[in-house]
Design a protein around this motif. Structure first.
Motif, short mmCIF file in Angstrom:
data_model
loop_
_atom_site.label_atom_id
_atom_site.label_comp_id
_atom_site.label_asym_id
_atom_site.label_seq_id
_atom_site.Cartn_x
_atom_site.Cartn_y
_atom_site.Cartn_z
N ILE A 179 37.25 46.53 43.14
CA ILE A 179 39.09 45.83 43.43
C ILE A 179 38.22 44.73 44.52
N PRO A 180 38.46 43.46 43.91
CA PRO A 180 38.28 42.32 45.04
C PRO A 180 39.11 41.84 46.00
N ALA A 181 39.62 41.54 47.05
CA ALA A 181 40.27 41.60 47.83
C ALA A 181 40.68 39.42 47.89
N LEU A 182 41.79 39.49 47.44
CA LEU A 182 41.26 37.25 47.03
C LEU A 182 42.32 36.88 48.21
N THR A 183 42.83 37.80 49.19
CA THR A 183 43.65 37.14 50.13
C THR A 183 43.77 38.54 51.78
N PRO A 184 43.38 38.15 52.63
CA PRO A 184 43.99 39.29 53.71
C PRO A 184 45.54 40.61 53.50
N PHE A 185 45.63 40.10 52.12
CA PHE A 185 47.44 40.25 51.68
C PHE A 185 46.14 41.29 50.37
N SER A 186 45.30 41.39 49.90
CA SER A 186 45.70 41.86 48.88
C SER A 186 45.30 43.46 49.01
N LEU A 187 45.64 44.19 48.10
CA LEU A 187 45.58 45.69 47.69
C LEU A 187 44.62 46.41 47.21
N THR A 188 43.50 47.07 48.42
CA THR A 188 42.46 47.67 47.84
C THR A 188 42.41 48.57 47.55
N ASP A 189 43.20 49.77 48.11
CA ASP A 189 43.49 50.84 47.78
C ASP A 189 43.33 51.36 46.17
N PRO A 190 43.28 51.79 45.85
CA PRO A 190 44.12 52.58 44.42
C PRO A 190 45.11 53.04 44.44
N GLU A 191 44.97 54.12 45.09
CA GLU A 191 46.33 55.00 45.27
C GLU A 191 47.64 53.89 45.28
N LYS A 192 47.40 52.67 46.30
CA LYS A 192 48.66 51.93 46.26
C LYS A 192 49.08 51.19 45.73
N ILE A 193 47.56 51.05 44.85
CA ILE A 193 47.72 49.68 42.94
C ILE A 193 48.45 50.85 42.79
N LEU A 194 48.01 52.56 42.73
CA LEU A 194 48.24 52.75 41.57
C LEU A 194 49.92 53.27 41.34
N ALA A 195 50.67 53.23 43.21
CA ALA A 195 51.54 52.98 43.20
C ALA A 195 52.64 52.26 42.39
N GLU A 196 52.02 51.07 42.74
CA GLU A 196 52.82 49.63 42.30
C GLU A 196 53.44 49.61 41.33
N ILE A 197 52.05 50.51 40.04
CA ILE A 197 52.26 50.21 38.69
C ILE A 197 52.57 51.19 38.27
N VAL A 208 54.64 41.38 43.23
CA VAL A 208 53.52 40.92 44.11
C VAL A 208 53.40 39.72 44.89
N LYS A 209 52.85 39.77 46.59
CA LYS A 209 53.59 39.14 47.88
C LYS A 209 52.09 39.22 47.92
N ARG A 210 51.91 37.53 47.59
CA ARG A 210 50.72 37.01 48.99
C ARG A 210 49.84 38.08 48.44
N GLU A 211 49.16 38.77 47.74
CA GLU A 211 48.26 38.88 47.33
C GLU A 211 46.95 38.83 46.32
N THR A 212 47.64 37.28 45.66
CA THR A 212 46.56 36.74 44.80
C THR A 212 46.62 35.10 45.56
N SER A 213 47.63 35.28 45.47
CA SER A 213 47.21 33.52 46.99
C SER A 213 48.52 33.64 48.11
N GLY A 215 50.53 32.90 51.04
CA GLY A 215 52.29 32.10 51.08
C GLY A 215 52.71 32.08 49.38
N LEU A 216 52.02 33.14 48.56
CA LEU A 216 52.83 33.42 46.79
C LEU A 216 53.84 34.34 46.63
N MET A 217 54.94 34.24 46.74
CA MET A 217 55.50 35.61 46.02
C MET A 217 55.10 35.73 44.07
N THR A 218 55.21 36.17 43.58
CA THR A 218 55.22 37.02 41.96
C THR A 218 56.29 36.80 41.33
N ILE A 219 57.03 37.63 40.40
CA ILE A 219 57.06 38.32 40.22
C ILE A 219 57.02 38.59 38.05
#
Length: 265
Positions: A179-197, A208-213, A215-219
Motif C-alpha cells: 500500500i503506497p502513500a500517494l500523499t501525506p494523507f493516504s491511509l496505509t494501515d490495512p485496518e483503517k482501509i478495511l474500516a473505510e471499505i 476519499v479526501k486528499r488520499e490520492t491527490s 486538496g481533492l475530495m472524491t465520492i
C-alpha cells in the motif's frame, strides 16, 4: 479481483507449464509497464532494477521495442521512453469499447448537471484505471488524462469495487498487497482501509479526501454487472471551499443514478 502476488505466481506457473506462453513477449510487456510507471526516460540499469531483467536481456528487448515504434532511445543520454504510438493503443480501446461508449453521455450529463469533475475508472489487478475524466475546473494537467493508474485500496472507486467482495477476501488482499502513500494523507494501515471499505459496503458509496491527490475530495459509486463491480463512477471537487456534507448531499444521488444506469443485471 486478484492480488499482485497471485498474478505473479500464475505468470511463473504459466512459464513452466503452458507451452504457448512466450517468455520474451511477457518480458517485453514488463519493460513497457516499467516505462509507463516511471516519470521520464529510464536507463538500462534503472530498467534492470525495476524489471529484474539483466542488462543484456534488456538491450535485446529495447532494441525490438524501438524497432516496433513503441519505445525511443535518447541519443545523447541513451535513456529509453515510450513513444506516441502507445497513445494509439488507448484510442483503440476507448473507441471500440462499448461500455466506455455507453458511459460517455451519462458522464457528460453528470458533469453539466453538477458542475464538478467526473470520472469513470475500471479495475485491473490491484489498480483502478481512469477510462474517462471530465474536468470541471482548472487543475493539474495530469489529472485530466485517461489511463492514469491509482491503487485499488486508496481510490474511492477502488474501495467501491472492494466493498463488493466478501470481507474475508478483502482482509486477505490487504494483508498481502503493498500500500503506497500517494500523499501525506493516504491511509496505509490495512485496518483503517478495511474500516473505510466496510463503511462503503454499508452506505453504498465511498468518500476519499486528499488520499490520492492533495486538496481533492472524491465520492464514488460502483457500476455492477450482476454481483461484480465492473467500474467506479466518481465526482471530484477541491477540498478548499467545499463542505463534505454539502458535497455528498449535492452529488450522491446523481452519481448513484448514473452508476445504476450503467449497471447490468
Amino acid at each position: 479481483m486478484r492480488m499482485v502476488e497471485a498474478l505473479d505466481n500464475a505468470q511463473r506457473d504459466g512459464e513452466k507449464q503452458d507451452p504457448r506462453f512466450l517468455t520474451s513477449v511477457a518480458r517485453g510487456f514488463r519493460v513497457l509497464e516499467a516505462l509507463s510507471a516511471h516519470y521520464g526516460a529510464m536507463s538500462l540499469t534503472e530498467l534492470s532494477r525495476k524489471t529484474d531483467l539483466t542488462v543484456p536481456t534488456l538491450q535485446r528487448l529495447t532494441a525490438t521495442l524501438v524497432e516496433a515504434g513503441y519505445v525511443e532511445k535518447e541519443p545523447s543520454t541513451k535513456r529509453y521512453g515510450l513513444t506516441v504510438k502507445t497513445v494509439d493503443l488507448l484510442f483503440s480501446y476507448l473507441s471500440r469499447n462499448q461500455f466506455a461508449e455507453r458511459a460517455w453521455p451519462h458522464l457528460v450529463h453528470l458533469r453539466e448537471t453538477l458542475g464538478v469533475s467526473i470520472s469513470m475508472s475500471i479495475p485491473l489487478q490491484d489498480s483502478m484505471i481512469y477510462v474517462h475524466r471530465l474536468a470541471a475546473y482548472a487543475g493539474d494537467f495530469e489529472n485530466t488524462l485517461p489511463g492514469k493508474k491509482i491503487p485499488l485500496c486508496l481510490s474511492a472507486a477502488g474501495r467501491c469495487v472492494l466493498s463488493q467482495q466478501p470481507r474475508q477476501v478483502v482482509e486477505r488482499y490487504l494483508a498481502q498487497v503493498t500500500i503506497p502513500a500517494l500523499t501525506p494523507f493516504s491511509l496505509t494501515d490495512p485496518e483503517k482501509i478495511l474500516a473505510e471499505i466496510d463503511l462503503c459496503r454499508v452506505r453504498g458509496y465511498a468518500l476519499v479526501k486528499r488520499e490520492t491527490s492533495p486538496g481533492l475530495m472524491t465520492i464514488a459509486c460502483p457500476a455492477m454487472r450482476g454481483k461484480t463491480a465492473i467500474a467506479g463512477i466518481s465526482a471530484h471537487v477541491p477540498l478548499a471551499g467545499n463542505d463534505e456534507e454539502a458535497f455528498v448531499a449535492k452529488v450522491l444521488q446523481p452519481v448513484v443514478s448514473v452508476s445504476h444506469a450503467l449497471s447490468a443485471g
